[in-house]
Scaffold this motif. Structure first.
Motif, PDB file in Angstrom:
ATOM      1  N   LYS A  41       0.833  -1.208   0.000  1.00 20.88           N
ATOM      2  CA  LYS A  41       0.000   0.000   0.000  1.00 20.88           C
ATOM      3  C   LYS A  41       0.866   1.255   0.000  1.00 20.88           C
ATOM      4  N   GLU A  42       1.956   1.222   0.769  1.00 17.82           N
ATOM      5  CA  GLU A  42       2.878   2.374   0.801  1.00 17.82           C
ATOM      6  C   GLU A  42       3.508   2.610  -0.569  1.00 17.82           C
ATOM      7  N   LEU A  43       3.945   1.525  -1.209  1.00 17.18           N
ATOM      8  CA  LEU A  43       4.546   1.655  -2.539  1.00 17.18           C
ATOM      9  C   LEU A  43       3.558   2.260  -3.520  1.00 17.18           C
ATOM     10  N   LYS A  44       2.320   1.783  -3.443  1.00 20.96           N
ATOM     11  CA  LYS A  44       1.287   2.267  -4.362  1.00 20.96           C
ATOM     12  C   LYS A  44       0.981   3.743  -4.099  1.00 20.96           C
ATOM     13  N   SER A  45       0.834   4.115  -2.835  1.00 20.83           N
ATOM     14  CA  SER A  45       0.502   5.508  -2.512  1.00 20.83           C
ATOM     15  C   SER A  45       1.651   6.460  -2.846  1.00 20.83           C
ATOM     16  N   ALA A  46       2.879   5.939  -2.848  1.00 23.08           N
ATOM     17  CA  ALA A  46       4.038   6.756  -3.203  1.00 23.08           C
ATOM     18  C   ALA A  46       4.246   6.816  -4.717  1.00 23.08           C
ATOM     19  N   GLY A  47       3.400   6.098  -5.472  1.00 24.11           N
ATOM     20  CA  GLY A  47       3.518   6.101  -6.919  1.00 24.11           C
ATOM     21  C   GLY A  47       4.661   5.255  -7.442  1.00 24.11           C
ATOM     22  N   LEU A  48       5.125   4.312  -6.624  1.00 23.87           N
ATOM     23  CA  LEU A  48       6.258   3.481  -7.019  1.00 23.87           C
ATOM     24  C   LEU A  48       5.847   2.209  -7.752  1.00 23.87           C
ATOM     25  N   ILE A  49       4.568   1.880  -7.703  1.00 24.53           N
ATOM     26  CA  ILE A  49       4.049   0.776  -8.510  1.00 24.53           C
ATOM     27  C   ILE A  49       2.803   1.280  -9.222  1.00 24.53           C
ATOM     28  N   TYR A  50       2.447   0.620 -10.304  1.00 28.53           N
ATOM     29  CA  TYR A  50       1.326   1.016 -11.144  1.00 28.53           C
ATOM     30  C   TYR A  50       0.058   1.173 -10.306  1.00 28.53           C
ATOM     31  N   GLU A  51      -0.645   2.273 -10.507  1.00 29.54           N
ATOM     32  CA  GLU A  51      -1.815   2.610  -9.686  1.00 29.54           C
ATOM     33  C   GLU A  51      -2.921   1.557  -9.757  1.00 29.54           C
ATOM     34  N   LYS A  52      -3.018   0.813 -10.863  1.00 25.34           N
ATOM     35  CA  LYS A  52      -4.061  -0.207 -10.998  1.00 25.34           C
ATOM     36  C   LYS A  52      -3.563  -1.604 -10.614  1.00 25.34           C
ATOM     37  N   ALA A  53      -2.326  -1.692 -10.141  1.00 22.38           N
ATOM     38  CA  ALA A  53      -1.783  -2.979  -9.727  1.00 22.38           C
ATOM     39  C   ALA A  53      -2.570  -3.511  -8.536  1.00 22.38           C
ATOM     40  N   GLN A  54      -2.791  -4.796  -8.540  1.00 22.91           N
ATOM     41  CA  GLN A  54      -3.494  -5.455  -7.437  1.00 22.91           C
ATOM     42  C   GLN A  54      -2.472  -6.047  -6.481  1.00 22.91           C
ATOM     43  N   PRO A  55      -2.223  -5.404  -5.358  1.00 21.75           N
ATOM     44  CA  PRO A  55      -1.250  -5.955  -4.420  1.00 21.75           C
ATOM     45  C   PRO A  55      -1.786  -7.243  -3.793  1.00 21.75           C
ATOM     46  N   PRO A  56      -0.898  -8.122  -3.368  1.00 19.88           N
ATOM     47  CA  PRO A  56      -1.343  -9.350  -2.713  1.00 19.88           C
ATOM     48  C   PRO A  56      -2.208  -9.025  -1.497  1.00 19.88           C
ATOM     49  N   ALA A  57      -3.181  -9.857  -1.259  1.00 20.09           N
ATOM     50  CA  ALA A  57      -4.075  -9.654  -0.094  1.00 20.09           C
ATOM     51  C   ALA A  57      -3.566 -10.363   1.107  1.00 20.09           C
TER      52      ALA A  57
END
Length: 57
Positions: A41-57
């Motif tokens: 979630k931190e990586l996504k919010s920092a824009g370090l991974i694609y915004e539509k990427a589905q992180p593991p649950a």
């Protein structure tokens, strides 16, 4: 001039890999490590991974 090259023009690629058995063991240990959902979630919010990427649950 000024262009970085590999050690020799014969090399067109470098394939990184383990250089010792200890490094292989360390790589396997890292590979099997759990990555916390909050980290994704931190990586996504920092824009370090694609915004539509589905992180593991």
């Amino acid at each position: 001039m000024g262009v970085n090259k590999l050690a020799s023009e014969e090399f067109v690629a470098i394939i990184p890999g383990a250089s010792s058995t200890d490094q292989v063991k360390s790589n396997v240990k890292s590979w099997k490590s759990e990555i916390l959902v909050d980290f994704w979630k931190e990586l996504k919010s920092a824009g370090l991974i694609y915004e539509k990427a589905q992180p593991p649950a």
